[in-house]
Design an enzyme around this catalytic site. Sequence first.
Site, PDB file in Angstrom:
ATOM      1  N   ASP A   1       2.986 -26.429  -0.803  1.00 44.57           N
ATOM      2  CA  ASP A   1       4.366 -26.059  -0.465  1.00 44.57           C
ATOM      3  C   ASP A   1       4.512 -24.541  -0.348  1.00 44.57           C
ATOM      4  OD1 ASP A   1       3.645 -26.758  -3.086  1.00 44.57           O
ATOM      5  OD2 ASP A   1       5.700 -26.650  -3.811  1.00 44.57           O
TER       6      ASP A   1
ATOM      7  N   TYR B   1      -3.609 -41.490   4.578  1.00 48.68           N
ATOM      8  CA  TYR B   1      -3.650 -42.155   5.876  1.00 48.68           C
ATOM      9  C   TYR B   1      -4.714 -43.249   5.984  1.00 48.68           C
ATOM     10  CZ  TYR B   1      -0.372 -38.687   7.710  1.00 48.68           C
ATOM     11  OH  TYR B   1       0.737 -37.902   7.939  1.00 48.68           O
TER      12      TYR B   1
ATOM     13  N   LYS C   1      -2.322 -29.848  -3.679  1.00 46.99           N
ATOM     14  CA  LYS C   1      -1.236 -30.102  -4.620  1.00 46.99           C
ATOM     15  C   LYS C   1      -1.829 -30.541  -5.953  1.00 46.99           C
ATOM     16  CE  LYS C   1       3.231 -30.283  -5.276  1.00 46.99           C
ATOM     17  NZ  LYS C   1       4.134 -29.124  -5.175  1.00 46.99           N
TER      18      LYS C   1
ATOM     19  N   ASP D   1      -1.742 -32.842   8.691  1.00 50.94           N
ATOM     20  CA  ASP D   1      -0.921 -33.370   9.780  1.00 50.94           C
ATOM     21  C   ASP D   1       0.377 -32.566   9.867  1.00 50.94           C
ATOM     22  OD1 ASP D   1       0.012 -35.008  11.772  1.00 50.94           O
ATOM     23  OD2 ASP D   1       0.544 -36.665  10.441  1.00 50.94           O
TER      24      ASP D   1
END
Length: 337
Positions: free
Chosen positions: A208, A123, A175, A232
Amino acid sequence: MAKTITLIPGDGIGPEVTEATLEVLGAAGADLEYDRQLAGMAALEEVRTPLPTETIDSIRRTGVALKGPLTTQLGSGFRSINVALRQEFDLYANVRPAKTLLPGGRYEEIDLVLIRENTEGLYVGVEHYIGVGGDPRAAAESVMIVTRFGAERIVRYAFEFARSNGRKKVTLAHKANILKYTQGLFLDVGNEVAKEYDDIEFEDRIIDATAMALVLDPYQFDVLVMENMFGDILSDLIAGLVGGLGFTPAGNIGTETAMFEAVHGSAPDIAGQGVANPTGLLLSACMLLDHVEQTETASRIRVALEETVVGNVCRTRDMGGTASTREFTRALVRALR
Ligand code: NAI
């Protein structure tokens, strides 16, 4: 002496939920004074900029803001006023609690806090198109930025938050299996910081798998910490576990400044109808009260909310009731002890 805070009622349903919140704060005896300022569409209409200097100066002066939702007008020169405020005041920690209020949902008694890094990651908005042949937008590229400094302060914030709020466990979601450098750095720093907090259980999980586990068995989590975009997305997921965005507050915390806001937007579809649910902003105001060390007032408001909603004394339409914003606000004021 009363604490002066910057108050930005915002757009759409913002002014309605702000008035409701102020009424409850007043009735609960919150020791606050308000420096009202404009931002968003309201500011664009009055002073021709969505983020006036006066508003920024006020927040810098007071160090604490309560903000209603802002409608970001396309082409206003800002990617998002919310993002601009977070960057201006380096509000690096986005704190999003999700606690069950309305019974009868998918789960009962959820009590989670997600702490999202608010200034880095994807972002930062470093992105561009790449032209190939005659197509100027044949590809697009976006850069994820993770710094040791940014990762360390957010993970540390999560542990300090856990410690000072009597929470037992911090889960770092990442991740690093695919994004070995950016997410790998975030995870490495997290592991280092965790060593300093042996009173708090620590685990790391792939993002995930975390999403699935949150849906299957949210009770195994307590405090979660992660990079900006993952935070987010998963903060909306945990809002869903407690009935949606209408019930979730948020704090944006920096070293000098803190800004509290409901998670929902300006809800143009119901603006001006007097039916908006003020709970998100009111709970954000409770986080603000905790921040300025008026915790007892915050607790009384939370108890009144619980009695009113759980006891089905009064509920707004989005909670399955029929009450208007005003009726719900009056019921909250009556429930204050
Ligand atoms: P939204 O959250 O405003 O509305 C989504 C749905 O939830 C609508 O059906 C709305 O009626 C309902 N809803 C939201 N808050 C409610 C409340 N307090 N009581 C009852 N129902 C409620 O999201 P949307 O429609 O995507 O965005 C509208 C505008 O808000 C956009 O301009 C967006 O940029 C802005 N926005 C601003 C935010 C902020 O200032 N923090 C956050 C999210 C969106």
